[in-house]
Design an enzyme around this catalytic site. Structure first.
Site, mmCIF file in Angstrom:
data_model
loop_
_atom_site.group_PDB
_atom_site.id
_atom_site.type_symbol
_atom_site.label_atom_id
_atom_site.label_comp_id
_atom_site.label_asym_id
_atom_site.label_seq_id
_atom_site.Cartn_x
_atom_site.Cartn_y
_atom_site.Cartn_z
ATOM 1 N N HIS A 73 0.903 -1.294 -0.027
ATOM 2 C CA HIS A 73 -0.016 0.071 0.081
ATOM 3 C C HIS A 73 0.746 1.129 0.051
ATOM 4 C CE1 HIS A 73 -2.446 2.948 2.459
ATOM 5 N NE2 HIS A 73 -3.110 2.811 1.267
ATOM 6 N N GLU A 90 2.237 1.959 -3.340
ATOM 7 C CA GLU A 90 1.088 2.616 -4.409
ATOM 8 C C GLU A 90 1.087 4.035 -4.169
ATOM 9 O OE1 GLU A 90 -2.948 3.757 -3.605
ATOM 10 O OE2 GLU A 90 -3.086 1.762 -3.030
ATOM 11 N N GLU A 112 -4.291 7.406 8.075
ATOM 12 C CA GLU A 112 -5.263 6.364 7.294
ATOM 13 C C GLU A 112 -5.366 5.531 8.347
ATOM 14 O OE1 GLU A 112 -6.058 4.682 3.174
ATOM 15 O OE2 GLU A 112 -4.308 5.500 3.602
#
Length: 427
Positions: A47, A50, A127
Site C-alpha cells: 500500500h 502504491e 489513514e
C-alpha cells in the site's frame, strides 16, 4: 466489442477491448501482488508503494504528474487489495499515449524521495488511525484477521504504525523489483483504443520489466474464531463468516448466487426477515469474497445495542433454512441481479478494463459473458441448498464485532447451533 491480447517477450500481457462508440479510454496496470505477498516485516509496504508511485519520478515531480494528466482533462489513481495492486487512468482517445507513459513512469522510474516518503508515511498513519476509528472498517479488519489468523492474507492492507514508520527507500525498491515483474503484470485498456498502437508503446516501455516469475504468496488456510471489541459506538458492527470458495473451483458461481439469495438486495431473505419484518438492524447483507486459493462467505449487520442479543439467532435461522427451502424463483431473481450487474459493468470502460485485467491475472484468459451465463444457468435451487448445508456446517465460524455488543451470541454457541464442533467444544 472484441478483446485483443498480446503477450510481450518479458511475459507482460497487453489486453484491450475497443468500444467504438466512446471517445475516451480507461487503462491501467494490474499487478498480481497485494497485501498477502508481503513478508511479516513488510506489512503495509504494498500500500505504501502504491502511494509513493505518485510522489515523483526521475522525469516528473509529484505536481507534474498531476498537472500533465489533468491538463488534458484526465485522471489517474491506484488501489491496493489483498491479492493485487492497480494503477489506472481515464483519458480521451487522443491522450492514451500520455496515459500509458505516465503509468509506466510512476512504476519504472519512481524516485522514492526521502522527504516525500516521510510525508506519505505520516499520511498513511493518519489513514490507519481513521480506520481504527471507523467501526465497520475495524470490524472487517478483525474479521479477516480471525478467518486467516497468523497469515499475510489475514493482515490489514494498511499495515501497522510500527511497520509503516520503519520502511526506507531500499525496502520499496526491493519489494518493487521482487514482485513487479512481467509475468505478474497486465496492461489493460477499454474504450477508444487502438490495440496495435498500445502494444507498440508497451513494448517500448513496460518491456523493460524483469521476465522472471515473482515469488508465490503463502498459501491461505482458513481458521475461524472470534474477535470482539466492546466500544462506546452508536451501533454494533457484526460480521459472521464461514470458509468460502476460491475463484477456480466449481462452487464459485454457486457461492455468488447463494450470497445474493441470502443478502444481495432488498428482496433477499436476510433483508426481508431481519430488517423489514423484525426491524432488528439498519443494514444487513451477505457477501462472498473469493481469493485465488480460498474464500470467505459472510454476513454483515449494523444494529443498535438493544437488538444485539436478538439479531444473531434470527440470522442463524435464515442460514439454516437456506439448506432446505431455496426456491427456483429466488435463484432466477439472483441470477438476474448478477447478470444485470455484469452487463452494466460492461458499459463502463473503467469497469471493463479492470474486469479483463483481473480475469487474465486469475485465469490467463477472458471469461466471456456467455460462459458466465451458462455457468449461472446450470445452478439449480437444489444445488444451492446442498451448498448452504456444507458452507454453514463444515467450517469453523468466524465472528467479529465492534461497538455495544453486550448480549451478542458467542462464536462457540453459533458453531453449536449450526452443528459444527469447535476444537474446544470437542475436548
Amino acid at each position: 466489442m472484441s478483446v485483443e491480447v498480446t503477450k510481450l517477450d518479458n511475459g507482460l500481457t497487453v489486453v484491450s477491448e475497443n468500444m467504438p462508440h466512446l471517445e475516451s479510454a480507461a487503462l491501467g496496470v494490474w499487478v498480481k501482488s497485494g497485501a498477502r505477498n508481503e513478508k511479516r516485516e513488510e506489512h503495509g509496504i504494498a500500500h505504501l508503494l502504491e502511494h509513493m508511485a505518485f510522489k515523483g519520478t526521475n522525469r516528473r515531480s509529484a505536481a507534474q504528474i498531476a498537472e500533465e494528466i489533468e491538463n488534458v482533462g484526465g485522471d489517474v489513481n491506484a488501489a491496493t487489495s489483498i491479492e493485487t495492486t492497480s494503477y489506472y487512468a481515464r483519458v480521451l482517445r487522443e491522450d492514451v499515449a500520455l496515459g500509458v507513459d505516465i503509468l509506466h513512469d510512476i512504476l519504472a522510474n519512481s524516485s522514492f524521495d526521502e522527504v516525500e516518503l516521510e510525508r506519505e508515511q505520516h499520511v498513511i498513519l493518519q489513514e490507519i488511525g481513521a480506520a481504527n476509528d471507523t467501526p465497520d472498517d475495524l470490524a472487517f479488519d478483525l474479521f479477516q484477521d480471525t478467518a486467516f489468523s497468523g497469515q499475510p492474507i489475514g493482515r490489514p492492507i494498511l499495515g501497522t504504525r510500527e511497520t509503516v514508520s520503519g520502511f526506507g527507500t531500499s525496502n520499496l525498491r526491493n519489494y518493487l523489483a521482487e514482485h513487479y515483474r512481467g509475468p505478474s503484470m497486465v496492461l489493460s485498456a477499454a474504450g477508444a483504443i487502438d490495440h496495435d498502437a498500445l502494444v507498440r508503446q508497451a513494448s517500448e516501455t513496460f518491456g523493460n520489466f524483469a521476465p522472471e516469475i515473482a515469488p508465490a504468496p503463502q498459501p491461505a488456510f482458513y481458521r475461524g474464531g472470534e474477535q470482539l471489541l466492546d466500544r462506546d459506538f452508536q451501533e454494533a458492527q457484526i460480521v459472521l463468516g464461514f470458509e468460502g470458495r476460491p475463484y477456480q473451483v466449481r462452487d464459485f458461481y454457486a457461492s455468488q448466487l447463494l450470497a445474493t439469495v441470502l443478502g444481495g438486495g432488498m428482496s433477499s431473505r436476510l433483508f426481508q426477515e431481519v430488517r423489514e419484518k423484525r426491524g432488528l438492524c439498519y443494514s444487513i447483507y451477505a457477501f462472498h469474497w473469493a481469493f485465488s486459493d480460498s474464500g470467505i462467505f459472510g454476513v454483515h449487520a449494523a444494529t443498535g445495542e438493544e437488538d444485539v442479543a436478538e439479531l444473531m439467532p434470527v440470522i442463524l435461522d435464515e442460514l439454516m433454512r437456506a439448506a432446505d427451502s431455496i426456491t427456483e424463483a429466488e435463484v432466477n431473481r439472483a441470477r438476474a441481479q448478477i447478470r444485470s450487474s455484469l452487463l452494466m459493468s460492461m458499459e463502463s470502460p473503467s469497469a471493463r478494463s479492470g474486469q479483463i485485467a483481473r480475469q487474465f491475472l486469475l485465469y490467463g484468459r477472458i471469461v466471456t459473458l456467455d460462459e458466465m451465463n451458462q455457468r449461472l444457468a446450470a445452478i439449480s435451487a437444489e444445488r444451492l441448498q446442498e451448498l448452504a448445508g456444507r458452507l454453514f456446517t463444515q467450517s469453523n465460524p468466524t465472528l467479529s464485532a465492534v461497538g455495544p455488543i453486550k448480549g451478542l451470541m458467542r462464536q462457540e454457541e453459533i458453531a453449536g447451533r449450526l452443528g459444527y464442533r469447535t476444537a474446544s467444544a470437542a475436548e
